[in-house]
Design a protein around this motif. Structure first.
Motif, short mmCIF file in Angstrom:
data_model
loop_
_atom_site.label_atom_id
_atom_site.label_comp_id
_atom_site.label_asym_id
_atom_site.label_seq_id
_atom_site.Cartn_x
_atom_site.Cartn_y
_atom_site.Cartn_z
N ALA A 162 1.05 -1.34 0.00
CA ALA A 162 -0.22 0.03 0.12
C ALA A 162 0.55 0.98 -0.15
O ALA A 162 0.56 1.64 -0.31
N VAL A 163 2.17 1.30 0.59
CA VAL A 163 2.82 2.16 0.13
C VAL A 163 3.31 2.84 -0.91
O VAL A 163 4.33 2.13 -1.68
N THR A 164 3.29 4.13 -1.09
CA THR A 164 3.13 4.10 -2.38
C THR A 164 3.52 5.61 -2.77
O THR A 164 4.35 6.86 -1.39
N THR A 165 3.45 6.77 -3.55
CA THR A 165 3.88 8.15 -3.53
C THR A 165 3.03 8.66 -4.65
O THR A 165 1.63 8.01 -5.12
N TYR A 166 1.98 9.78 -3.66
CA TYR A 166 1.70 10.80 -4.57
C TYR A 166 2.21 11.90 -4.49
O TYR A 166 1.83 13.06 -3.52
N TYR A 167 1.76 12.43 -5.50
CA TYR A 167 2.31 14.07 -6.16
C TYR A 167 3.93 13.90 -6.00
O TYR A 167 3.96 15.17 -4.88
N GLY A 168 4.42 12.76 -5.83
CA GLY A 168 6.00 13.11 -4.96
C GLY A 168 6.53 12.87 -3.91
O GLY A 168 7.63 12.59 -3.54
N ALA A 169 5.72 12.95 -3.30
CA ALA A 169 5.64 12.85 -1.89
C ALA A 169 4.99 10.96 -1.44
O ALA A 169 3.88 10.64 -1.73
N PRO A 170 5.82 10.74 -0.43
CA PRO A 170 5.90 9.45 0.36
C PRO A 170 3.97 9.06 1.08
O PRO A 170 3.43 9.95 1.20
N ALA A 171 2.97 8.39 0.78
CA ALA A 171 1.61 8.23 0.92
C ALA A 171 1.25 6.41 1.34
O ALA A 171 2.25 5.60 0.24
N ILE A 172 -0.02 6.41 1.46
CA ILE A 172 -0.51 5.07 1.90
C ILE A 172 -2.25 5.35 1.06
O ILE A 172 -2.35 6.15 0.94
N ARG A 173 -2.08 4.02 0.42
CA ARG A 173 -2.88 3.84 -0.91
C ARG A 173 -4.23 2.45 0.15
O ARG A 173 -3.96 1.69 0.50
N SER A 174 -5.61 3.04 0.16
CA SER A 174 -6.81 3.28 1.28
C SER A 174 -8.31 2.83 0.38
O SER A 174 -7.55 3.57 -0.87
N HIS A 175 -9.04 2.88 1.24
CA HIS A 175 -10.07 3.15 0.79
C HIS A 175 -10.86 3.94 1.33
O HIS A 175 -11.24 4.43 2.60
N LYS A 176 -11.66 5.11 0.68
CA LYS A 176 -12.24 5.97 1.81
C LYS A 176 -13.62 5.19 1.68
O LYS A 176 -14.53 4.97 1.11
N ILE A 177 -14.16 4.97 3.05
CA ILE A 177 -15.23 3.85 3.72
C ILE A 177 -16.63 5.23 4.51
O ILE A 177 -17.80 4.86 3.00
N HIS A 201 -18.79 8.45 4.13
CA HIS A 201 -19.46 9.38 2.59
C HIS A 201 -18.91 8.12 1.93
O HIS A 201 -18.55 9.51 0.54
N GLY A 202 -18.66 7.13 1.41
CA GLY A 202 -17.91 7.00 -0.24
C GLY A 202 -18.67 5.84 -0.30
O GLY A 202 -18.01 4.68 -0.72
N PRO A 203 -19.76 5.52 -0.80
CA PRO A 203 -20.31 4.45 -0.96
C PRO A 203 -19.71 3.33 -1.83
O PRO A 203 -19.99 1.64 -1.99
N ALA A 204 -19.27 3.66 -2.85
CA ALA A 204 -18.51 3.47 -3.87
C ALA A 204 -17.19 2.67 -3.42
O ALA A 204 -16.76 1.99 -4.44
N ARG A 205 -16.38 2.78 -2.31
CA ARG A 205 -15.48 2.93 -1.56
C ARG A 205 -14.37 2.99 -2.87
O ARG A 205 -13.66 2.21 -3.13
N PRO A 206 -14.15 4.66 -2.83
CA PRO A 206 -13.14 4.95 -3.59
C PRO A 206 -11.82 4.79 -3.08
O PRO A 206 -11.47 4.75 -2.24
N GLU A 207 -10.75 4.83 -3.91
CA GLU A 207 -9.56 4.62 -3.30
C GLU A 207 -8.91 6.11 -3.68
O GLU A 207 -9.17 6.66 -4.35
N SER A 208 -8.16 5.96 -2.15
CA SER A 208 -7.82 7.38 -1.99
C SER A 208 -6.59 7.47 -1.68
O SER A 208 -5.77 6.45 -1.78
N PHE A 209 -5.72 9.04 -1.22
CA PHE A 209 -4.44 8.78 -0.83
C PHE A 209 -4.21 9.76 0.61
O PHE A 209 -4.67 10.43 0.69
N TRP A 210 -3.04 9.27 1.16
CA TRP A 210 -3.20 9.65 2.29
C TRP A 210 -1.43 9.87 2.95
O TRP A 210 -0.26 8.68 2.94
#
Length: 484
Positions: free
Chosen positions: A163-178, A180-189
């Motif tokens: 799950a560890v990746t980069t997002y706009y050049g900075a380290p980030a975690i990839r997971s799913h926003k649960i 208010h997101g019925p479709a469980r969209p993938e997001s980054f922190w």
């Protein structure tokens, strides 16, 4: 520990000489200790050797047949063990359980004690203690990731392997926003490096094929691959309890006895982060909240050094989120309804009419008339300075903003001052029908206060002035049929 015993095919037995040599090698290692009973247990007396456990330690077999006193070879092995036990190479066991045997920990991390000295975290550990340490480690990873990433419990527990990746050049975690997101969209922190380390540790702890925070029990068979997810509240309580219980032994500070839950980590860190200069935009992105006031700091130097792409994305997402709330107003306006009142209502209606006209004139847009995303995209373009509120909406124009009159001319800004808002007077203010109950409730409250006989004359005058302003709005709302 000695090397693993030599493998023998099923149905065969090793030579007695091989068994004897393995026993001598095991006893020759001073870290290996002979298990003895702490009390009479019906099988042997206190201080006697537990032969079945010793055989399991040396050869991995569940019985002590190789130490049988009925055979000469067994008696000879017992004599070797008795000599080692007499020299003090023993460990006392409260019960005949394999997992209570201490094992050496030669690679344990060094810790600094309160007196400034260093020592290993552990010198020996049992299987039972290891289970506790593993759960403590999993809980520590969960707490650290939750607190520093500002993720919700559901989002942390959705973290999967790699799950560890980069997002706009900075380290980030990839997971799913649960939420208010019925479709469980993938997001980054975005995260800091220690969080990435905690994620790596959690990956090694988990038996689950995909998820990190899962059961610590090893899989049994193809169908049972370990349970996914943890009960965060129980792990947090467990962590605090065992830290405080072993604080003196390990040189730790005790944790205050209090009710602690995962949402509190998120709240605490957001408050701390929110006090840092220029932190609002990053905080809003981490929380996945649309905090409009954050836009005031989009151009600060600290964020400009990182790049402008992420700030642009935030602006676009924020405008789109606000436009989604206007979709219902747009659809009501399409039928000719007056969807809002207030000093800025005419501007709102004119903007909605322009969007409707654009959709009617474009065949492609007309075909998408029921497409919420298409409507929201047009609304976001039309109302670029819209600020949504709980009692009114603001179509901010600094030249017409009452709130800017509270500032010197050279300090007029590009965003409204919420604390100085005058929704009943400002030409930027619009009040949609769904806000009518709030205004009616305030009118009722002010009317009751104005009739209070204990109210001073200046206080009653102030209440009546405010009541007159509120009634200017409620009167219009009633005329438009927005209230009973």
């Amino acid at each position: 520990m000695m090397n693993a015993p030599r493998h023998f095919p099923v149905g065969t037995r090793p030579w007695a000489a091989v068994i004897d040599e393995e026993l001598r090698q095991w006893l020759a290692n001073p870290d290996n200790r002979v298990p003895i009973r702490s009390a009479d247990d019906g099988v042997g007396q206190a201080g006697t050797v537990i032969w079945s456990t010793l055989a399991r330690l040396i050869w991995g077999i569940p019985t002590g047949d190789r130490f049988s006193s009925h055979a000469a070879s067994g008696r000879a092995r017992r004599q070797l063990v008795a000599e080692a036990a007499a020299s003090g190479q023993t460990v006392v066991m409260a019960a005949n359980r394999y997992w209570s045997i201490p094992r050496p920990c030669p690679d344990a991390a060094l810790i600094t004690c309160k007196d400034g000295t260093t020592r290993p975290w552990r010198t020996h550990i049992t299987q039972a203690e290891l289970t506790i340490e593993l759960r403590m480690l999993r809980a520590a990873c969960y707490v650290f990731v939750t607190a520093t990433s500002l993720m919700r419990d559901s989002e942390v527990q959705e973290i999967q392997r790699d799950a560890v990746t980069t997002y706009y050049g900075a380290p980030a975690i990839r997971s799913h926003k649960i939420k208010h997101g019925p479709a469980r969209p993938e997001s980054f922190w975005w995260i800091i490096e220690p969080v990435a380390e905690a994620i790596a540790v959690a990956e090694k702890l988990s038996w689950h094929p995909t998820h990190l925070f899962a059961s610590l029990k090893p899989p049994r068979g193809k169908k049972n691959r370990g349970d996914r997810g943890i009960i965060a509240a129980e792990d947090i309580d467990y962590f605090i309890k065992h830290v405080n219980a072993s604080a003196d032994a390990y040189g730790l500070e005790t944790i205050p006895d209090a009710h602690v839950r995962s949402h509190m980590f998120r709240r605490t860190m957001s408050v701390i982060t929110g006090r840092e200069p220029g932190s609002e935009v990053a905080l809003g992105l981490q929380l996945k909240h649309a905090a409009r006031r954050a836009l005031a700091n989009c151009t600060t130097q600290g964020y400009a050094q990182v790049g402008t792409k992420w700030a642009t994305e935030f602006d676009q997402q924020l405008e789109y989120a606000g436009a989604l709330r206007l979709v219902d107003l747009l659809r009501a306006r399409r039928t000719g309804d007056k969807v809002a009142v207030g000093p800025g209502a005419d501007r709102l209606h004119a903007g909605l009419d322009q969007v409707i006209s654009a959709m009617n004139e474009d065949p492609l847009l007309r075909a998408q008339i029921t497409d919420e995303q298409a409507e929201a995209a047009l609304l976001a373009t039309q109302f670029t300075n819209l600020h949504l509120g709980t009692v009114n909406h603001c179509m901010f124009d600094a030249r017409q903003a009452e709130c800017q009159n509270e500032l010197p001319p050279d300090q007029h800004g590009s965003t409204p001052l919420i604390g100085a808002c005058q929704p009943d007077r400002c030409r930027n203010s619009v009040i949609p029908r769904q806000h009518a109950p709030i205004w009616i409730a305030e009118e009722d409250d002010l009317t009751a206060r104005a009739q209070d006989p204990t109210l001073s004359p200046p206080g009653r005058k102030a209440v009546l002035i405010r009541l007159n302003d509120v009634q200017r709005i409620t009167r219009t709302l009633r005329q438009e049929g927005a209230t009973p």
